[in-house]
Design an enzyme around this catalytic site. Structure first.
Site, short mmCIF file in Angstrom:
data_model
loop_
_atom_site.label_atom_id
_atom_site.label_comp_id
_atom_site.label_asym_id
_atom_site.label_seq_id
_atom_site.Cartn_x
_atom_site.Cartn_y
_atom_site.Cartn_z
N GLY A 187 1.20 16.86 49.31
CA GLY A 187 1.93 16.28 48.19
C GLY A 187 3.21 15.61 48.65
O GLY A 187 3.94 16.17 49.46
N GLU A 238 8.26 15.58 30.53
CA GLU A 238 7.20 14.65 30.93
C GLU A 238 6.64 13.91 29.72
O GLU A 238 6.87 14.30 28.58
CB GLU A 238 6.10 15.43 31.65
CG GLU A 238 6.63 16.02 32.94
CD GLU A 238 5.56 16.74 33.73
OE1 GLU A 238 4.46 16.16 33.90
OE2 GLU A 238 5.81 17.87 34.17
N ARG A 272 -2.50 11.27 47.60
CA ARG A 272 -3.68 10.77 46.89
C ARG A 272 -3.98 9.33 47.29
O ARG A 272 -5.13 8.95 47.46
CB ARG A 272 -3.50 10.89 45.38
CG ARG A 272 -4.34 12.05 44.84
CD ARG A 272 -4.24 12.16 43.36
NE ARG A 272 -2.83 12.40 42.99
CZ ARG A 272 -2.44 12.68 41.74
NH1 ARG A 272 -3.33 12.73 40.77
NH2 ARG A 272 -1.19 12.90 41.46
N LYS A 281 5.50 31.55 34.81
CA LYS A 281 6.63 32.15 35.53
C LYS A 281 6.83 33.61 35.11
O LYS A 281 7.11 34.47 35.95
CB LYS A 281 7.90 31.33 35.27
CG LYS A 281 7.83 29.95 35.91
CD LYS A 281 8.91 29.02 35.36
CE LYS A 281 8.92 27.67 36.07
NZ LYS A 281 9.78 26.68 35.35
#
Lengths: 429, 429
Positions: free
Chosen positions: A10, A190, A45, A205
């Site tokens: 990533g 987002e 990617r 979490k």
């Protein structure tokens, strides 16, 4: 000294910061680990994409599986997120004896068992400080510093997006929709905010925190979860009028007999004098209550590229040291194997606002209903009169099941026109 | 599983809690370490004394040296404090390959080098989380969680006694003497309070924190130290009037060029809006500012038997795990070897109150003097008039040397009747 080779999965917000810091702080990192850290490859990617950091194109690959299984790779850093392919890649790496550093809370909470098992059999390290509360050192303190103590409760703000939204609603009177939109504009939320505003992120979490705190295995689906999408400007204003502020809390608490624990994420009213009430914008803060240590608080940035990379690099140094010493960090600790009790068994308090008919005997009927469910009332306040009469009630501690049954009963009482709002109250017992 | 044998040096406030918790949590500790922990002996000064905990009289001994050198002892916990005999006993244990857990800040700050060297050659662990900020996990986060980051500053309240005294002075208007007396009555201050009120205790902790933060060796004598005994009720009240609160701070900060750092303990005014301003009574709180992580805060109980024992037991579990795995925790890290710069090079700000003659041109003369020393003034306020005229000045950031020279110059100005108070200002840049 032979370098330790690091594969990075990533190269987004966090990954690009990891590359930058590995480069800029190469000398310090080498001194602290005991050997240089060398980037062996970066799985992405798409190869051609523009990146936030200068990275040697020869290091980029789209074949993540080939990268993590390369013989010369010692450590894998996973910052792609999501369940697959992250899980397969981490398992591939661990089962080959490599060490893994991950920030992937969703995967750990969904299927941590598989990852820990792969670490155990492969004899590699699995570190994940960055998965909860970003830069705040929280998991290592829970796992190591408090290893000689008995944790009773963990209570905190672990999602920056929702804290930003609720903070804006509180400070400006904005609606949820407007506050969300502002958070999106500023990059705190987002485009699809579901994972944050519906509490999925905080629930993952909470599962990780509860597992470490109580030495038991907890999965995300065992976490009682409520988001903040139904919270109105009126809820926020009426909390404010009573000296409270609404926060999305993650709460992991042992039962009184110590034989089970509850894990939950939901909005709650906390007194403005509580230290968590002062946590503004996208900050995170977590209270830990342990038998000997008493109350501890950890505060800082819970997200963002550089803060998350700080936690990733701290783990990278730790697993690097361990590899050089031929040893491993603490394994998953689940020996206590306590059960997660259902939300109904959780003991909490409730704030409820009722639109009622303004006639004699209303309070008596309402009080009788609370008594029937063994819920004791701490304060009751009547506001307005005539058609606008409202009863605002705060209860004493009771099980969530009793409180829920009481709310259902109230909805059926003919003298109650509407249950205007119901919210749990935390942090002032 | 063969038990790990633990020798305890000292059976006072902390030692008795360690014994109690080792007994009460024996099962949990064994599960977390991977083997039972067994108390091999307890070194005390007098055998017959009444203790706060039940301990098998057969375990007690006055011969500490014989205890720490016993072949069957794996781990030594030192909670007697002071330089000798603690140092000799710890060195004896470490040089025989035993691991040591200590809460002894004074010894670590006075001669940590000798202890770390003994750990290195003996191949044992030296852990000391309990030496700073009691139960608050702070040293492990600095040493491990932030190992991939670049710490710029550590700023905190690390002495509970002085915080209790200053908090009382702030909240009740009490004098230093009265507040100290109350602290002594409540057990927050010792009969001889010198180590706390003169800042020696905080200075030892600052030396330990700076060493970890900057990967360099720091001795207590390198810490600039000022206590709180000269602070008057008037100082506190005038700070309050200006929206500040006075706290005894420990501050470790890198210079702007990153090539040296300052370490200091002194009272300072901080804005009431600063999170450290809200730290009440005997609590501790420490801010850590790192390049990637940003601002972190750690808060909790900095002293007391059970909180300190919590930190000791956390370390005990860690060194126990390490011994079973045949490995060691992180060694002392001093590779950066940065110099401690003199207090004069430290950049800070200053609040000063001057009793002045009330005649034209006074402010001009005062301002000229500040300018001469390159100290720029942020705010100036004149209070009263005639013989009672007072100028209250807050400066911008300047070196401590320039600020000190300015204060000396003010004392020599004929129009200044007296420099009523001078105090550094922190926490609002």
């Amino acid at each position: 000294m032979k370098p330790l080779k690091v594969a990075l999965l990533g190269c987004g917000v966090v990954g690009s910061q990891v590359i930058r810091l590995m480069h800029e702080q190469a000398g310090d990192l080498a001194a602290r680990v005991g050997a240089p850290l060398e980037l062996a490859g970066v799985a992405v990617r798409r190869l051609g994409r523009k990146r936030d950091v200068d990275v040697d194109p020869a290091l980029l690959t789209t074949d993540a599986e080939a990268l993590v299984t390369r013989d010369d790779v010692d450590i894998v850093i996973e910052v792609i997120g999501g369940i697959e392919p992250a899980r397969s890649l981490i398992v591939s790496a661990l089962s080959r004896g490599k060490s893994v550093v991950t920030a992937n809370k969703a995967l750990l909470a969904a299927d941590g068992a598989t990852l820990h098992e792969a670490a155990r059999t492969g004899r590699g390290d699995l570190y994940f400080e960055a998965s909860v509360a970003g830069a705040i050192p929280l998991l290592r303190p829970l796992r190591e510093s408090l290893a000689g103590d008995h944790v009773k409760r963990v209570l905190g703000i672990v999602n920056g997006t929702t804290n930003y939204i609720l903070d804006k609603m509180d400070s400006t009177g904005a609606s949820f929709t407007d506050a969300l939109e502002e958070a999106q504009t500023l990059g705190y939320a987002e485009a699809d905010p579901t994972a944050d505003v519906e509490g999925f992120d905080a629930a993952a979490k909470a599962a990780i925190l509860a597992g470490l705190a109580f030495h038991s295995r907890v999965r995300a689906e065992e976490v009682h979860r409520e988001g903040i999408t139904d919270i109105t400007a009126t809820d926020v204003a009426s909390a404010k009028a009573m000296g409270y502020v609404i926060k999305l809390l993650a709460i992991c608490a042992r039962s009184d007999d110590g034989r089970s624990f509850g894990v939950r994420v939901h909005p709650a009213m906390i007194p403005r004098s509580h230290p968590l009430a002062g946590v503004r914008e996208a900050y995170n803060a977590v209270f830990v209550e342990a038998e000997s240590a008493g109350q501890l608080m950890f505060y800082g940035k819970g997200a963002g590229g550089a803060p998350t990379a700080s936690a990733v690099l701290g783990d990278l140094v730790a697993v690097g040291r361990n590899r050089l010493a031929g040893t491993r960090g603490p394994e998953e600790s689940t020996y206590a194997d306590l059960a997660v009790h259902p939300m109904g068994d959780t003991v909490t308090r409730c704030h409820v606002a009722l639109d009622v008919a303004d006639k004699p005997g209303v309070l008596a009927r309402v009080a009788e209903l609370f008594a029937k469910h063994d819920v004791s009332i701490q304060t009751v306040r009547q506001e307005g009169h005539g058609d606008d009469a409202q009863l605002v009630i705060v209860t004493h501690r009771a099980t969530d099941a009793a409180l829920t049954a009481t709310m259902e009963g109230l909805r059926e009482l003919d003298i109650v026109r509407a249950v205007a709002s119901v919210m749990r109250v935390e942090g002032d017992e």
